[in-house]
Design an enzyme around this catalytic site. Structure first.
Site, PDB file in Angstrom:
ATOM      1  N   TYR A 293     -11.647  28.232   1.772  1.00 41.87           N
ATOM      2  CA  TYR A 293     -11.823  26.822   1.427  1.00 41.87           C
ATOM      3  C   TYR A 293     -10.889  26.350   0.319  1.00 41.87           C
ATOM      4  O   TYR A 293     -10.529  25.176   0.268  1.00 41.87           O
ATOM      5  CB  TYR A 293     -13.276  26.485   1.100  1.00 41.87           C
ATOM      6  CG  TYR A 293     -13.930  27.318   0.035  1.00 41.87           C
ATOM      7  CD1 TYR A 293     -13.711  27.076  -1.315  1.00 41.87           C
ATOM      8  CD2 TYR A 293     -14.798  28.339   0.392  1.00 41.87           C
ATOM      9  CE1 TYR A 293     -14.328  27.841  -2.290  1.00 41.87           C
ATOM     10  CE2 TYR A 293     -15.434  29.102  -0.582  1.00 41.87           C
ATOM     11  CZ  TYR A 293     -15.196  28.851  -1.915  1.00 41.87           C
ATOM     12  OH  TYR A 293     -15.813  29.605  -2.871  1.00 41.87           O
TER      13      TYR A 293
ATOM     14  N   GLU B  37      -7.010   6.493  10.617  1.00 44.51           N
ATOM     15  CA  GLU B  37      -7.261   7.293  11.813  1.00 44.51           C
ATOM     16  C   GLU B  37      -6.182   8.357  11.992  1.00 44.51           C
ATOM     17  O   GLU B  37      -6.472   9.504  12.346  1.00 44.51           O
ATOM     18  CB  GLU B  37      -7.314   6.403  13.071  1.00 44.51           C
ATOM     19  CG  GLU B  37      -8.497   5.469  13.126  1.00 44.51           C
ATOM     20  CD  GLU B  37      -8.283   4.124  12.436  1.00 44.51           C
ATOM     21  OE1 GLU B  37      -9.054   3.195  12.745  1.00 44.51           O
ATOM     22  OE2 GLU B  37      -7.381   3.992  11.581  1.00 44.51           O
TER      23      GLU B  37
ATOM     24  N   GLU C 249       0.836  -1.198   0.000  1.00 43.46           N
ATOM     25  CA  GLU C 249       0.000   0.000   0.000  1.00 43.46           C
ATOM     26  C   GLU C 249       0.874   1.253   0.000  1.00 43.46           C
ATOM     27  O   GLU C 249       0.568   2.237  -0.679  1.00 43.46           O
ATOM     28  CB  GLU C 249      -0.910   0.029   1.227  1.00 43.46           C
ATOM     29  CG  GLU C 249      -1.985  -1.028   1.232  1.00 43.46           C
ATOM     30  CD  GLU C 249      -2.852  -0.936   2.465  1.00 43.46           C
ATOM     31  OE1 GLU C 249      -3.979  -0.431   2.335  1.00 43.46           O
ATOM     32  OE2 GLU C 249      -2.391  -1.353   3.551  1.00 43.46           O
TER      33      GLU C 249
ATOM     34  N   LYS D 159     -11.414   5.218   2.248  1.00 41.73           N
ATOM     35  CA  LYS D 159     -10.378   4.415   1.599  1.00 41.73           C
ATOM     36  C   LYS D 159     -11.083   3.381   0.718  1.00 41.73           C
ATOM     37  O   LYS D 159     -11.230   2.216   1.079  1.00 41.73           O
ATOM     38  CB  LYS D 159      -9.499   3.742   2.668  1.00 41.73           C
ATOM     39  CG  LYS D 159      -8.274   3.055   2.127  1.00 41.73           C
ATOM     40  CD  LYS D 159      -7.398   2.549   3.279  1.00 41.73           C
ATOM     41  CE  LYS D 159      -6.172   1.853   2.753  1.00 41.73           C
ATOM     42  NZ  LYS D 159      -5.341   1.329   3.850  1.00 41.73           N
TER      43      LYS D 159
END
Length: 120
Positions: free
Chosen positions: A54, A74, A22, A99
């Protein structure tokens, strides 16, 4: 009274994940962010410096996704929340990291974590 600024579906390629492949191959991450602000002053003054820009925030979040790999979504969500709260007008935030290409052996639509953080 709470006002909310929302960015939905920010997409970037990151190299986060527990598995070595990954980190090597990377994958798509999608982020939704809601920022609680008090928009009264910025709205009445029409002053961008009194709110969260933004466009700048979106670029910062993409940078957070694209740099410094971590094992857990997390941890990535915490990083993004800290970025949001670095803006003086941000009171609190809700961050969802998706994900969609997570390494799961069964069919699935999405994996995500949502965290909520605020100023002390």
């Amino acid at each position: 009274m709470t006002d909310r600024l929302t960015l939905t579906g920010l997409r970037a390629r990151g190299h986060h994940g527990f598995f070595d492949y990954e980190k090597q191959q990377g994958q798509l991450f999608v982020v939704d962010v809601t920022v609680e602000i008090d928009a009264i002053e910025s709205a009445s003054s029409d002053d961008l410096d009194k709110t969260v820009h933004y466009g700048v925030l979106a670029e910062q979040i993409v940078h957070d996704i694209e740099h410094e790999p971590v094992d857990l979504i997390e941890t990535l969500a915490e990083r993004i929340a800290a970025t949001v709260l670095s803006h003086p007008a941000a009171r609190s935030t809700s961050v969802t990291v998706h994900k969609p290409e997570a390494p799961i052996a069964v069919p699935f639509g999405d994996v995500s974590i949502t965290i909520e953080r605020g100023r002390p």
